[in-house]
Design a protein around this motif. Structure first.
Motif, mmCIF file in Angstrom:
data_model
loop_
_atom_site.group_PDB
_atom_site.id
_atom_site.type_symbol
_atom_site.label_atom_id
_atom_site.label_comp_id
_atom_site.label_asym_id
_atom_site.label_seq_id
_atom_site.Cartn_x
_atom_site.Cartn_y
_atom_site.Cartn_z
ATOM 1 N N HIS A 1 20.230 87.887 -62.555
ATOM 2 C CA HIS A 1 18.826 88.028 -62.149
ATOM 3 C C HIS A 1 18.465 86.974 -61.110
ATOM 4 N N PHE A 2 18.915 85.748 -61.331
ATOM 5 C CA PHE A 2 18.680 84.624 -60.428
ATOM 6 C C PHE A 2 19.204 84.947 -59.025
ATOM 7 N N CYS A 3 20.408 85.526 -58.957
ATOM 8 C CA CYS A 3 21.028 85.849 -57.666
ATOM 9 C C CYS A 3 20.463 87.133 -57.051
ATOM 10 N N ALA A 4 20.010 88.047 -57.909
ATOM 11 C CA ALA A 4 19.483 89.315 -57.400
ATOM 12 C C ALA A 4 18.111 89.106 -56.754
ATOM 13 N N TYR A 5 17.367 88.120 -57.234
ATOM 14 C CA TYR A 5 16.029 87.834 -56.715
ATOM 15 C C TYR A 5 16.091 87.491 -55.234
ATOM 16 N N ARG A 6 17.028 86.607 -54.855
ATOM 17 C CA ARG A 6 17.305 86.323 -53.438
ATOM 18 C C ARG A 6 18.702 85.727 -53.364
ATOM 19 N N ASP A 7 19.286 85.778 -52.156
ATOM 20 C CA ASP A 7 20.626 85.207 -51.998
ATOM 21 C C ASP A 7 20.620 83.735 -52.375
ATOM 22 N N ARG A 8 21.651 83.310 -53.083
ATOM 23 C CA ARG A 8 21.775 81.917 -53.519
ATOM 24 C C ARG A 8 23.087 81.340 -53.009
ATOM 25 N N SER A 9 23.103 80.005 -52.874
ATOM 26 C CA SER A 9 24.359 79.334 -52.539
ATOM 27 C C SER A 9 25.084 79.048 -53.844
ATOM 28 N N GLN A 10 26.381 78.805 -53.740
ATOM 29 C CA GLN A 10 27.170 78.484 -54.932
ATOM 30 C C GLN A 10 26.632 77.204 -55.582
ATOM 31 N N LYS A 11 26.175 76.267 -54.761
ATOM 32 C CA LYS A 11 25.627 75.013 -55.299
ATOM 33 C C LYS A 11 24.386 75.286 -56.145
ATOM 34 N N GLU A 12 23.510 76.177 -55.687
ATOM 35 C CA GLU A 12 22.303 76.509 -56.467
ATOM 36 C C GLU A 12 22.687 77.097 -57.824
ATOM 37 N N VAL A 13 23.703 77.958 -57.817
ATOM 38 C CA VAL A 13 24.171 78.580 -59.060
ATOM 39 C C VAL A 13 24.772 77.512 -59.975
ATOM 40 N N GLU A 14 25.579 76.613 -59.397
ATOM 41 C CA GLU A 14 26.180 75.541 -60.202
ATOM 42 C C GLU A 14 25.102 74.639 -60.799
ATOM 43 N N ASP A 15 24.090 74.310 -59.999
ATOM 44 C CA ASP A 15 22.991 73.473 -60.493
ATOM 45 C C ASP A 15 22.268 74.163 -61.650
ATOM 46 N N LYS A 16 22.061 75.458 -61.506
ATOM 47 C CA LYS A 16 21.392 76.238 -62.559
ATOM 48 C C LYS A 16 22.245 76.220 -63.835
ATOM 49 N N LEU A 17 23.548 76.416 -63.680
ATOM 50 C CA LEU A 17 24.451 76.405 -64.837
ATOM 51 C C LEU A 17 24.504 75.015 -65.489
ATOM 52 N N ASN A 18 24.453 73.966 -64.665
ATOM 53 C CA ASN A 18 24.416 72.601 -65.209
ATOM 54 C C ASN A 18 23.144 72.399 -66.028
ATOM 55 N N GLY A 19 22.035 72.950 -65.513
ATOM 56 C CA GLY A 19 20.768 72.866 -66.221
ATOM 57 C C GLY A 19 20.808 73.604 -67.550
ATOM 58 N N MET A 20 21.665 74.620 -67.616
ATOM 59 C CA MET A 20 21.831 75.401 -68.852
ATOM 60 C C MET A 20 22.876 74.742 -69.756
ATOM 61 N N ARG A 21 23.431 73.633 -69.284
ATOM 62 C CA ARG A 21 24.428 72.852 -70.026
ATOM 63 C C ARG A 21 25.655 73.677 -70.419
ATOM 64 N N MET A 22 26.169 74.430 -69.423
ATOM 65 C CA MET A 22 27.372 75.232 -69.658
ATOM 66 C C MET A 22 28.606 74.355 -69.436
ATOM 67 N N ILE A 23 29.653 74.600 -70.184
ATOM 68 C CA ILE A 23 30.898 73.845 -70.023
ATOM 69 C C ILE A 23 31.619 74.312 -68.754
ATOM 70 N N PRO A 24 32.446 73.439 -68.158
ATOM 71 C CA PRO A 24 33.125 73.789 -66.893
ATOM 72 C C PRO A 24 33.856 75.133 -66.910
ATOM 73 N N GLU A 25 34.574 75.453 -67.994
ATOM 74 C CA GLU A 25 35.324 76.720 -68.064
ATOM 75 C C GLU A 25 34.362 77.905 -67.982
ATOM 76 N N ALA A 26 33.236 77.794 -68.673
ATOM 77 C CA ALA A 26 32.242 78.884 -68.668
ATOM 78 C C ALA A 26 31.618 79.021 -67.282
ATOM 79 N N LYS A 27 31.315 77.879 -66.655
ATOM 80 C CA LYS A 27 30.717 77.908 -65.315
ATOM 81 C C LYS A 27 31.640 78.619 -64.341
#
Length: 158
Positions: free
Chosen positions: A19-45
């Motif tokens: 949903h985050f990416c479908a709303y508008r184009d995102r950079s990989q860094k934005e996605v990584e930052d979002k995943l870090n905020g969700m406290r995902m482990i590196p393998e999951a990210k």
């Protein structure tokens, strides 16, 4: 600021990021930052990012191209400022180059001259040198190349 302490499964995180990416184009860094905020482990990210790329939700080139079009057409930024902003988002040089290819050279120069003429009318300065400097500084802050700015300022202020 209270952080959302919810923990996500890979599937839930993937859905959220789609949903985050479908709303508008995102950079990989934005996605990584979002995943870090969700406290995902590196393998999951890694798994989520690969999945988003394979399914077309995450595409750095598409992000760079749409970023360039938007910042140039809407904010009237020059190539230098656009490049700096893409670098901040950790976009690679070759992808930045592809993104910048979205700018038509004639349109670029016309935009620079339009900006300069509009700004020149608003500068209340009787000293012609100070007026030229204020105009040039404004255009340089917008991210236009020095040589183009000086040609333009000299042409407009005669």
């Amino acid at each position: 600021m209270k952080h959302d302490q919810k923990s996500y499964t890979v599937e839930e995180a993937l859905q959220k990021l789609m949903h985050f990416c479908a709303y508008r184009d995102r950079s990989q860094k934005e996605v990584e930052d979002k995943l870090n905020g969700m406290r995902m482990i590196p393998e999951a990210k890694e798994k989520i990012i690969i999945s988003l790329m394979q399914d077309g939700f995450l595409n750095e080139e598409r992000f760079a191209r749409s970023f360039v079009r938007g910042k140039f057409r809407i904010k009237k930024w020059g190539r230098i400022k656009i490049t700096q902003e893409l670098k901040k988002r950790e976009i690679s040089r070759p992808v930045i180059k592809l993104g910048l290819s979205e700018i038509n050279e004639t349109e670029y120069r016309n935009t620079l001259y339009d900006l300069a003429e509009k700004k020149s009318e608003k500068i209340n300065e009787s000293n012609p040198f100070k007026k030229k400097k204020k105009l040039a500084d404004h255009l340089l802050r917008k991210g236009y190349e020095t040589s183009l700015v000086f040609d333009c300022v000299n042409e407009i202020t005669g």
